[in-house]
Design an enzyme around this catalytic site. Structure first.
Site, short mmCIF file in Angstrom:
data_model
loop_
_atom_site.label_atom_id
_atom_site.label_comp_id
_atom_site.label_asym_id
_atom_site.label_seq_id
_atom_site.Cartn_x
_atom_site.Cartn_y
_atom_site.Cartn_z
N ASN A 304 -47.43 25.26 -4.92
CA ASN A 304 -48.05 24.78 -6.14
C ASN A 304 -47.12 23.88 -6.94
OD1 ASN A 304 -49.99 25.00 -8.60
ND2 ASN A 304 -50.94 26.19 -6.98
N ASN A 352 -50.58 27.90 -11.09
CA ASN A 352 -49.22 27.46 -11.33
C ASN A 352 -49.14 25.97 -11.65
OD1 ASN A 352 -46.30 27.71 -11.53
ND2 ASN A 352 -46.73 29.72 -10.68
N HIS A 354 -49.11 23.02 -10.19
CA HIS A 354 -50.09 22.06 -9.69
C HIS A 354 -51.44 22.23 -10.40
CE1 HIS A 354 -52.57 19.93 -6.59
NE2 HIS A 354 -51.54 19.13 -6.68
N CYS A 355 -51.82 23.48 -10.62
CA CYS A 355 -53.13 23.77 -11.23
C CYS A 355 -53.23 23.27 -12.68
CB CYS A 355 -53.41 25.27 -11.25
SG CYS A 355 -53.13 26.11 -9.71
N ILE A 356 -52.10 23.10 -13.35
CA ILE A 356 -52.16 22.71 -14.77
C ILE A 356 -51.88 21.22 -14.98
CG2 ILE A 356 -51.61 25.05 -15.54
CD1 ILE A 356 -48.75 23.90 -16.29
#
Ligand code: KQY
Length: 365
Positions: A304, A352, A354-356
């Site tokens: 991530n 994590n 990458h997701c934000i």
């Protein structure tokens, strides 16, 4: 900005690889106390660290609710642009637009967002503000957008090499809560038409117990066309071992859209991360939101990470494998500066780094 008929494929637009040059990055500020412990204060400090790290590589915009605007503005450095925007939570990778470009103009794909599974197994209700985020970011970027009607998808559930290939997981894209009326072939057609790819590689499952139904962005990432990283587990007694091994086998037996074999680097996972009593106790219980129970295993993965211009920003967990992950990333990305951020607080919210984050590719007008 306009809503477009047709598809990126017909119009000659493609989704670039994340490793390509960016114009900038978007994030959303966390605040909901039923997902982020202690009123989101510890998470806000880590989000600020991530935004600050990104600002050293490329322009970054953080979208913030009216209530949190003043707080976010004073917690973020001046280089970070802060704009007011409403949302239901802080996962811009998933609710933001997937950008496509023809090299001269930028456009957005505004997938329907239903909080990772809607009323079947979604993670919170309602999600209407999140579903409006993609169009708002397109307005800020001066980008027309394609709205995909009833087709549900999150940015973290797709990955492309920018050169004709997309990678997804069956666990996620065939899940009951997203597009149950679409066959696998119809979903593949949607991906080909909207991402403008010729080949879709279907991995089986994502990280063990990932609450997104196994988003690909936590388990697999292209470093460049023909080369990728896969989250890897060395403990044969762990359920993750079989999941990673199965995906490796699929990748070894595949070629990409250009007929290349994909060179796969194993990125060894941290030892399982479990929610502590203190962490669980800091989250407000609200009906309809996924609870955070003591001992629950979180979907921790170094895959991530986020690729910025000239850099890699990766999550650390205070684990013995943190430095090993750094070395693997330095080997795979010799021309980028690798920056680690202790990111357990983001993991506690269900994702994590990458997701934000969501990148805006270069090549816009
Ligand atoms: O993409 C992600 N990993 C986001 C997960 C959302 C979790 C909501 N609690």
């Amino acid at each position: 900005m306009k809503r477009l008929q047709g598809t990126p494929r017909i119009d000659g637009f493609r989704m670039p690889g994340e490793f390509e040059q960016h114009k900038g990055t978007y994030m959303i500020w966390p605040e909901r106390p039923d997902n982020w412990r202690l009123g989101a204060k510890p998470a806000q400090r880590v989000f600020a660290e991530v935004a600050t790290a990104i600002s050293e590589f490329e322009p970054i915009t953080v979208c913030v609710s009216a209530d949190q605007f003043a707080n976010a503005r004073q917690m973020l450095p001046a280089e970070v642009r802060v704009v007011e925007m409403s949302s239901n939570d802080a996962w811009v990778r998933d609710c933001g637009p997937s950008f496509v470009t023809n090299g001269k103009e930028l456009r957005g794909i505004d997938w329907r967002f239903n909080a990772w599974g809607g009323l079947v197994d979604g993670l919170y209700f309602p999600w209407d503000k999140d579903d409006a985020v993609a169009q708002k970011i397109c307005e800020l970027e001066d980008a027309d957008s394609y709205r995909t009607g009833g087709f549900v998808l999150e940015g973290g559930s797709i990955h492309t090499d920018g050169d004709g290939t997309a990678v997804v997981t069956e666990e996620c894209l065939l899940s009951e809560g997203r597009n149950p009326h679409f066959s696998k072939e119809q979903i593949e057609d949607m991906l080909c038409n909207y991402l403008n790819v010729e080949k879709v590689i279907w991995l089986r499952r994502g990280i063990y117990l990932d609450e997104t139904n196994g988003h690909v962005d936590n388990i697999f990432c292209f470093a460049r066309p023909g080369e990728a990283l896969l989250a890897w587990c060395e403990d044969e007694s762990d359920p993750q071992y079989e999941i990673s091994a199965e995906n490796l086998k699929i990748l070894e037996n595949e070629t990409d859209a250009r007929g290349r074999k994909i060179k796969v680097h194993k990125l060894v996972l941290p030892t399982p991360v479990l929610i502590t009593e203190e962490e669980s106790g800091g989250v407000d219980a609200i009906e309809g939101t996924l609870p955070r129970n003591v001992g629950d295993r979180l979907a921790a993965s170094y895959v991530n990470f986020y690729l910025v211009n000239g850099g890699v920003i990766f999550p650390m967990f205070g684990d013995k494998n943190d430095e090993r992950a750094r070395k693997t990333l330095e080997k795979v990305f010799p021309d980028r500066r690798v920056v680690g951020i202790y990111a357990r607080e983001i993991l506690l919210g269900g994702g994590n780094i990458h997701c934000i984050t969501q990148q805006v590719p270069s090549g816009g007008r």
